[in-house]
Write an enzyme that holds these catalytic residues in place. Structure first.
Site, mmCIF file in Angstrom:
data_model
loop_
_atom_site.group_PDB
_atom_site.id
_atom_site.type_symbol
_atom_site.label_atom_id
_atom_site.label_comp_id
_atom_site.label_asym_id
_atom_site.label_seq_id
_atom_site.Cartn_x
_atom_site.Cartn_y
_atom_site.Cartn_z
ATOM 1 N N LYS A 42 -29.640 -47.105 28.023
ATOM 2 C CA LYS A 42 -29.193 -46.307 26.872
ATOM 3 C C LYS A 42 -30.425 -45.882 26.059
ATOM 4 O O LYS A 42 -31.106 -44.957 26.455
ATOM 5 C CB LYS A 42 -28.164 -47.097 26.077
ATOM 6 N N HIS B 67 -25.775 -51.424 22.638
ATOM 7 C CA HIS B 67 -25.900 -50.278 21.727
ATOM 8 C C HIS B 67 -26.727 -50.604 20.490
ATOM 9 O O HIS B 67 -26.779 -49.803 19.555
ATOM 10 C CB HIS B 67 -24.511 -49.759 21.323
ATOM 11 N N SER C 240 -19.127 -50.390 20.949
ATOM 12 C CA SER C 240 -19.521 -49.065 21.433
ATOM 13 C C SER C 240 -18.530 -47.957 21.104
ATOM 14 O O SER C 240 -18.906 -46.796 21.056
ATOM 15 C CB SER C 240 -19.743 -49.119 22.941
HETATM 16 C C1 LIG Z 1 -21.401 -52.900 25.255
HETATM 17 C C2 LIG Z 1 -21.867 -52.551 26.640
HETATM 18 N N1 LIG Z 1 -22.288 -53.530 27.460
HETATM 19 C C3 LIG Z 1 -22.714 -53.258 28.704
HETATM 20 C C4 LIG Z 1 -22.721 -51.978 29.204
HETATM 21 C C5 LIG Z 1 -23.179 -51.730 30.603
HETATM 22 O O1 LIG Z 1 -24.465 -51.208 30.609
HETATM 23 P P1 LIG Z 1 -25.044 -50.477 31.897
HETATM 24 O O2 LIG Z 1 -24.584 -49.073 31.841
HETATM 25 O O3 LIG Z 1 -26.515 -50.647 31.783
HETATM 26 O O4 LIG Z 1 -24.489 -51.194 33.091
HETATM 27 C C6 LIG Z 1 -22.302 -50.920 28.386
HETATM 28 C C7 LIG Z 1 -22.319 -49.537 28.914
HETATM 29 O O5 LIG Z 1 -21.432 -48.761 28.729
HETATM 30 C C8 LIG Z 1 -21.868 -51.219 27.071
HETATM 31 O O6 LIG Z 1 -21.452 -50.239 26.254
#
Ligand SMILES: Cc1ncc(COP(=O)(O)O)c(C=O)c1O
Length: 408
Positions: free
Chosen positions: A256, A225, A197
């Site tokens: 997202k 992502h 990310s």
């Molecule tokens: C790679 C990754 N996994 C998991 C998450 C967590 O997702 P959520 O915001 O739905 O809890 C994020 C969010 O920033 C993320 O970038």
């Protein structure tokens, strides 16, 4: 006996907040008072939205709003209890089926967020005798999931480096030779983000899957992502590499590109049934609300119908990256729409973000501990909803601020 009051024992905590304030590191949360569109009202000011994960512009999409409102009118808002009791809505079941079809997997289980989906996937599968192998740049929720599982053998491989992963697998195999106390085999679980990310690079998933096969390891990819971004119609990284059926656990985020809230775990029927029977955040915490679930059903429908939004996102991303390069900014080595404008120095990144905000562009700085010290950046996130005029405005403001601060 020491005679501490509760307040005394919290002094260290209070002091740390004061320290953040004194050093100027206290995070200030800007307030959004508009829908999540290409332009936002932030702290009362109209600004171009350059830092949202709302990749496809679905967060404020009309069809999704209507789906949520219709569902509220039909079913209300809350689900009243955990799904294992009386809170298992027909909409939860429909969304799981729709996501499984979209992702071309046997089964899907919803979670309350992507973060929770990662906690569930790791904590429920592993115990302290198992072995986990994790990319050094994996997301915080994966790191916490590993902690929560209490697994004792944690091996970290160099970012996206298959030779390093293989070394760790050789090490893991030695640990695996000693059986669990109950005589069963230890699990070796390899975990990677699908799209990283902060940099926008892709995990070398085909290589990871091959190594996993060679060493009998289980694979898990966090596609937060990648969903709605890569693969046919945004089906995600497994589809992008055509690895259907070869990755054991796929984690998705519904907050997202899908524009709402929630997470999901995708895999084979038996594994998902295991999670539904055993996962504590599933059994002891209420599921997604009615409007969230109905909105997500509509998001999946929109994605399934046409690749138009995903195509637009990539067109915008290419235009933006090209524009930054022409201006002389370093945008790292992203392979996806994530566009990191590399700055390095934390204070300079903060100043650039502030300067941009004053000139109508909302682009937050990414600082330690989200990235390593000295690798501060502004992560620009294009969306399918941006127009060419929006992108040109953003680039122009970056050029002005970048020159003023001596970055370009
Ligand atoms: C790679 C990754 N996994 C998991 C998450 C967590 O997702 P959520 O915001 O739905 O809890 C994020 C969010 O920033 C993320 O970038």
């Amino acid at each position: 006996m020491l005679n501490l009051t509760m307040k005394d024992s919290l002094n260290k905590i209070y002091q740390s907040v004061d320290d953040l304030e004194t050093s100027g590191s206290l995070k200030k949360y800007r307030i959004v008072s508009s829908p999540q569109d290409s332009w936002l009202i932030v702290d009362g000011k109209k600004v171009l939205n350059f830092c949202s994960n709302n990749y496809l512009g679905l967060a404020s999409n009309k069809r999704i709003r209507s789906a949520a409102i219709d569902a509220i009118n039909k079913y209300g808002v809350g689900t009243g209890a955990v799904r294992a009791l009386s809170g298992n809505s027909i909409l939860h079941e429909e969304l799981e089926t729709a996501l499984a079809k979209f992702k071309k997997v046997e089964a899907v289980m919803l979670a309350q967020s992507g973060f929770v989906a990662n906690l569930i996937a790791v904590q429920t599968l592993l115990d302290k005798e198992d072995i986990v192998i994790s990319d050094e740049l994996n997301h915080a929720s994966i790191i916490d999931a590993i902690k929560l599982s209490q697994v004792q053998t944690k091996l970290i491989y160099l970012h996206n480096n298959l030779a390093s992963l293989e070394e760790k697998l050789v090490e893991a195999q030695k640990f695996q030779e000693v059986k669990r106390a109950d005589g069963t085999d230890k699990i070796i679980l390899i975990i990677t983000d699908g799209v990283f990310s902060m940099d926008g690079d892709l995990a070398p998933l085909p290589g990871i899957v091959n190594l996993a096969k060679k060493f009998g390891a289980v694979t898990m990819v966090d596609d937060a992502h990648g969903e709605g971004v890569v693969g046919e119609n945004g089906r995600g990284i497994v589809d992008h590499f055509n690895l259907h059926g070869q990755v054991d656990i796929e984690i998705g985020t519904l907050s997202k590109a899908l524009g709402v809230l929630g997470g999901c775990i995708a895999g084979n029927k038996k594994l998902i049934e295991y999670y539904k029977q055993k996962a504590r955040p599933f059994s002891f915490s209420t599921g997604l609300s009615i409007p969230d679930t109905a909105a997500l059903l509509e998001s999946v429908k929109i994605l399934s119908e046409s690749p138009a939004l995903v195509d637009n996102l990539w067109k915008n991303a290419d235009y933006l990256k090209d524009g930054f390069k022409k201006l002389g900014f370093d945008t790292g080595h992203s392979e996806t729409p994530i566009t990191p404008v590399m700055i390095g120095d934390e204070n300079l990144a903060k100043s650039l973000s502030q300067e941009l905000f004053e000139n109508g562009v909302f682009a937050t700085p990414i600082l330690f501990p989200m990235v390593a010290k000295g690798k501060a950046r502004i992560r620009v996130m294009p969306s399918a909803a941006h127009t060419k005029e929006d992108l040109d405005f953003g680039l122009k403001q970056f050029a002005i601020a970048g020159k003023k601060l001596g970055i370009i």
